[in-house]
Design an enzyme around this catalytic site. Structure first.
Site, PDB file in Angstrom:
ATOM      1  N   GLU A  42       0.854  -1.194   0.000  1.00 58.81           N
ATOM      2  CA  GLU A  42       0.000   0.000   0.000  1.00 58.81           C
ATOM      3  C   GLU A  42       0.887   1.241   0.000  1.00 58.81           C
ATOM      4  OE1 GLU A  42      -2.874   2.533   3.021  1.00 58.81           O
ATOM      5  OE2 GLU A  42      -2.730   0.350   3.312  1.00 58.81           O
ATOM      6  N   ARG A  46       0.890  10.578   0.875  1.00 54.94           N
ATOM      7  CA  ARG A  46       1.221  11.593   1.868  1.00 54.94           C
ATOM      8  C   ARG A  46       2.305  12.550   1.385  1.00 54.94           C
ATOM      9  NH1 ARG A  46       1.097   7.620   7.228  1.00 54.94           N
ATOM     10  NH2 ARG A  46      -1.042   6.876   6.900  1.00 54.94           N
ATOM     11  N   THR A  70      -4.547   6.333   1.812  1.00 60.87           N
ATOM     12  CA  THR A  70      -4.818   7.733   2.136  1.00 60.87           C
ATOM     13  C   THR A  70      -5.525   8.423   0.968  1.00 60.87           C
ATOM     14  OG1 THR A  70      -2.645   7.649   3.239  1.00 60.87           O
ATOM     15  CG2 THR A  70      -3.854   9.689   3.426  1.00 60.87           C
ATOM     16  N   LYS A 130     -11.269  -1.140   6.545  1.00 61.21           N
ATOM     17  CA  LYS A 130     -10.128  -0.815   7.382  1.00 61.21           C
ATOM     18  C   LYS A 130     -10.643  -0.428   8.771  1.00 61.21           C
ATOM     19  CE  LYS A 130      -6.294   2.550   7.302  1.00 61.21           C
ATOM     20  NZ  LYS A 130      -5.656   3.608   6.472  1.00 61.21           N
TER      21      LYS A 130
END
Length: 215
Positions: A42, A46, A70, A130
């Site tokens: 993953e 960011r 994200t 998640k």
């Protein structure tokens, strides 16, 4: 892709988080993780260059399943899928992102931490979510409580998962895998030391095997 993910996670139920801003280093990190037995990566969005890193891993490696984490908006989901993401992870649950991914049969692990969020995810059609941030959201006891109510939901705890508690999380039957950044320590990566990354991945695989013995 969903079936491939399930099969791969059944063998090694750990998803390392890869960050950074240099595609070449991201590729080396992914290769090191794969060498340790972890085949699902993953890449977290960011940094401004994170999508470039994800695309580089997808194009320059073989045998890996690469996703984007994200992901906050439909626009981001659209971009990462167009550039090679095979699954999407978001820190929270947004209907529009879930619907976009579901319509395109792209696996989505949307972030949840409350019963209301899990119920909303279930209503939207998601069956694996998640659990984030796992340690702050109640950890293993909370997962057990949610699992008793949402019998058909699977969880991927992320946030505060480490080698010391990985086995405890994986011992919960509803946990399909755990995600974590402890596998990619920035100090080692910045120093160009990738052997420790492989060792951490191998340790995680061994912990997972002990927590879920086969046969």
């Amino acid at each position: 892709m969903e079936q491939q993910l399930e099969e791969r996670l059944a063998k090694a139920p750990v998803v390392p988080l890869v960050g950074g801003s240099d595609p070449a280093i991201a590729v080396e990190t992914a290769i090191a993780l794969h060498a340790g037995g972890l085949g699902i990566i993953e890449v977290v969005l960011r940094t401004d260059e994170a999508v470039d890193c994800m695309e580089a891993i997808a194009k320059q490696t073989s045998g890996l399943i690469v996703g984007a984490g994200t992901v906050l908006t439909v626009g981001q989901a659209e971009e990462v899928i167009a550039r090679g993401a095979q699954f999407v992870v978001s820190p929270g649950l947004v209907d529009e992102v879930a619907e976009y991914c579901l319509e395109r049969s792209v696996p989505l692990f949307a972030g949840t931490m409350t019963a209301g969020e899990v119920q909303r995810a279930y209503a939207l059609g998601l069956r694996t979510v998640k659990f984030f941030p796992a340690s702050l959201a109640g950890g293993v006891p909370m997962l057990k409580a949610l699992s008793s109510v949402f019998r058909h939901m699977k969880f991927m705890p992320t946030g505060g998962v480490t080698a010391s508690n990985l086995g405890d999380f994986l011992a919960v039957p509803s946990v399909v895998a755990c995600g974590g950044s402890w596998l990619t320590p920035a100090a080692e990566i910045d120093a160009g030391n990738f052997e420790p990354i492989t060792n951490l991945a191998r340790e995680a695989v061994n912990i997972a095997s002990a927590a879920r013995p086969k046969g």
